[in-house]
Design a protein around this motif. Structure first.
Motif, PDB file in Angstrom:
ATOM      1  N   GLY A 105       0.800  -1.225   0.000  1.00  0.00           N
ATOM      2  CA  GLY A 105       0.000   0.000   0.000  1.00  0.00           C
ATOM      3  C   GLY A 105       0.827   1.266   0.000  1.00  0.00           C
ATOM      4  O   GLY A 105       0.308   2.351   0.273  1.00  0.00           O
ATOM      5  N   HIS A 125      -7.125  -6.349  -4.432  1.00  0.00           N
ATOM      6  CA  HIS A 125      -6.557  -5.005  -4.269  1.00  0.00           C
ATOM      7  C   HIS A 125      -7.090  -4.005  -5.296  1.00  0.00           C
ATOM      8  O   HIS A 125      -6.636  -2.856  -5.329  1.00  0.00           O
ATOM      9  CB  HIS A 125      -5.033  -5.064  -4.391  1.00  0.00           C
ATOM     10  N   LYS A 331      -7.454  -0.167  -5.043  1.00  0.00           N
ATOM     11  CA  LYS A 331      -8.339   0.269  -3.966  1.00  0.00           C
ATOM     12  C   LYS A 331      -7.762   1.457  -3.208  1.00  0.00           C
ATOM     13  O   LYS A 331      -8.486   2.344  -2.750  1.00  0.00           O
ATOM     14  CB  LYS A 331      -8.558  -0.877  -2.976  1.00  0.00           C
ATOM     15  N   LYS A 332      -6.424   1.456  -3.046  1.00  0.00           N
ATOM     16  CA  LYS A 332      -5.782   2.503  -2.252  1.00  0.00           C
ATOM     17  C   LYS A 332      -5.309   3.690  -3.098  1.00  0.00           C
ATOM     18  O   LYS A 332      -4.513   4.510  -2.641  1.00  0.00           O
ATOM     19  CB  LYS A 332      -4.608   1.915  -1.475  1.00  0.00           C
ATOM     20  N   LYS A 334      -5.238   7.299  -4.648  1.00  0.00           N
ATOM     21  CA  LYS A 334      -5.650   8.575  -4.052  1.00  0.00           C
ATOM     22  C   LYS A 334      -6.847   9.172  -4.781  1.00  0.00           C
ATOM     23  O   LYS A 334      -7.721   9.779  -4.174  1.00  0.00           O
ATOM     24  CB  LYS A 334      -4.474   9.558  -4.072  1.00  0.00           C
TER      25      LYS A 334
END
Length: 455
Positions: A105, A125, A331-332, A334
């Motif tokens: 991540g 992910h 998913k992570k 920004k």
């Protein structure tokens, strides 16, 4: 050219991208030298992104090389629509870097290019884009929609479609009075190969037999897709030990036993020599094999042609897919909604897909080694006729197969890990060390006990 397929040889535990694979051949030297609009779909940017802000920066990862340049050239047209979204386009080794980045991540990009056979491994992910992509779902080739769907949710943006074709030497078929239209089945292909060998000499071994285990597995799965199956079904049940795969193994054994196959690694120096020397005359492969006649073959450039694959039974399907790639949004990320807007433009907007596939600075004739997977983009020819194929209208030929491509296809999460078993066992068949049924039984047992049971 388009990216080449991911493949892993039996001796290599890590995937080799289609682009990386070519770098090990003569291709690298030559290469280095060298619709419905958004409004028509009723989608404005605020609607597709839930009214989120249309300004900010996105980091997009692509592999270095030709496709990076092609995608980079689309950013200007994207910024005409979204002037306040800055695209930071970064060239990285996606296969090497993406898995660890998504797992940790840390410094996660907003979007990345990824090979379809790699998609399932990291699917947990990816950002769920099911709602955003709904306006386009009915117009995406079913095969591509399926490989981007995991547990009923769409987690990737389908990009290129890589249909299978039969590449052949038109002049040599004419020389021995073989009409390509008579090559309706793989049995017809075998019969024609014997005719070519009888009339042109015993050194002629017309049909390509792939020698790299990773590419072999990909190649065989093209033949399987043509018959409506894949290594697993939608529930994850193994389908390798099946009549469809047995058809393929029997065909490969027959070509080997009857001495009508040229065994070589795809477009390696030995393969190029056989193709250019009139020894290898037929190559059932993905559309991206046009790269050979276009850039690798010197003596026979312009003498090659392409047609639909032969069918496994008379009147059967002649459409299939071999390879392909998509785009994922982590998913992570920004700014996932802004990354979606970029990919929406690239894949579903005429301005985007015309910039990718049409004539451009990188490819003056257009990118002809794959097709868009968005069917409205197939309604008008995007790239020029092929010089390597004697000005044949490759676009017309390859788009004509799309309707016959089965959408019933699943990549298992262990696809790359299966190559030392399935891909390597097929090579043992070609070595004369295993029977067709032994390949399927042993491969299925090995995969079940060493990959599935341990996952």
């Amino acid at each position: 050219m388009s990216t080449q397929p991911d493949t892993t040889s039996a001796s290599s535990p890590t995937p080799i991208s289609r682009r990386s694979f070519l770098k090990t051949t003569a291709a690298s030297t030559l290469f280095a030298a060298g619709g419905l609009g958004l409004a028509a779909c009723g989608q404005s940017a605020p609607a597709t992104t839930g009214g989120k802000s249309l300004s900010g920066e996105i980091v997009i990862w692509d592999r270095s090389g030709d496709l990076f340049q092609v995608f980079d050239a689309t950013i200007a047209s994207f910024n005409k629509k979204y002037p306040d979204i800055k695209v930071k386009h970064v060239a990285v080794d996606v296969d090497a870097k993406l898995p660890s980045t998504l797992t940790t991540g840390v410094n996660v990009p907003d979007g990345a290019f990824y090979e379809d056979n790699n998609l399932p491994v990291l699917s947990s992910h990816y950002y769920d884009i099911t709602d955003w992509i709904q306006p386009y779902v009915k117009d995406i080739v079913p095969f591509k929609l399926q490989v981007n769907t995991h547990n009923g949710r769409i987690l990737g943006v389908p990009w290129d479609l890589d249909p299978g074709l039969l590449f052949y030497r038109e002049d040599l078929l004419q020389k021995v009075s073989i009409d390509p239209k008579t090559l309706e089945t793989y049995d017809d292909l075998i019969a024609a190969s014997h005719t070519l060998q009888d009339k042109l000499g015993p050194k002629v071994k017309p049909i390509h037999l792939e020698q790299d285990p990773g590419l072999t597995q990909l190649w065989v799965n093209m033949f399987a897709n043509q018959q409506g199956v894949s290594m697993v079904d939608k529930d994850g049940k193994l389908q390798i030990d099946s009549p469809q795969y047995l058809n393929i193994m029997n065909f490969l054994k027959k070509v080997r036993d009857e001495g009508i196959g040229t065994r070589a690694v795809y477009q390696s120096p030995g393969d190029v020599a056989a193709l250019d020397g009139g020894l290898e005359i037929f190559n059932p492969w993905a559309v991206w094999a046009v790269y050979g006649p276009e850039l690798l073959l010197k003596k026979t450039k312009g003498l090659w042609r392409a047609m639909s694959l032969p069918a496994w039974t008379k009147g059967g399907s002649r459409g299939a897919v071999m390879g392909g790639s998509s785009f994922i949004i982590p998913k992570k990320a920004k700014n996932p909604h802004l990354a979606w807007l970029y990919y929406e433009h690239l894949v579903f907007s005429p301005d985007g897909y015309q910039a990718v596939y049409g004539p451009n600075k990188i490819y003056p004739g257009g990118l002809n080694t794959s097709l868009p997977s968005y069917t409205p983009a197939l309604s008008k020819q995007l790239y020029q006729n092929s010089d390597g194929l004697g000005k044949q209208n490759l676009w017309e030929t390859v788009t004509g197969t799309v309707k016959d491509i089965s959408g019933n296809y699943v990549y298992p999460s262990w696809y790359n890990q299966a190559i030392p078993y399935f891909g390597a066992n097929i090579q043992r068949l070609l070595d004369g060390q295993m029977t067709p049924q032994e390949v399927l039984t042993k491969s299925a047992n090995d995969i079940q006990t060493k990959l599935i049971a341990r996952s």
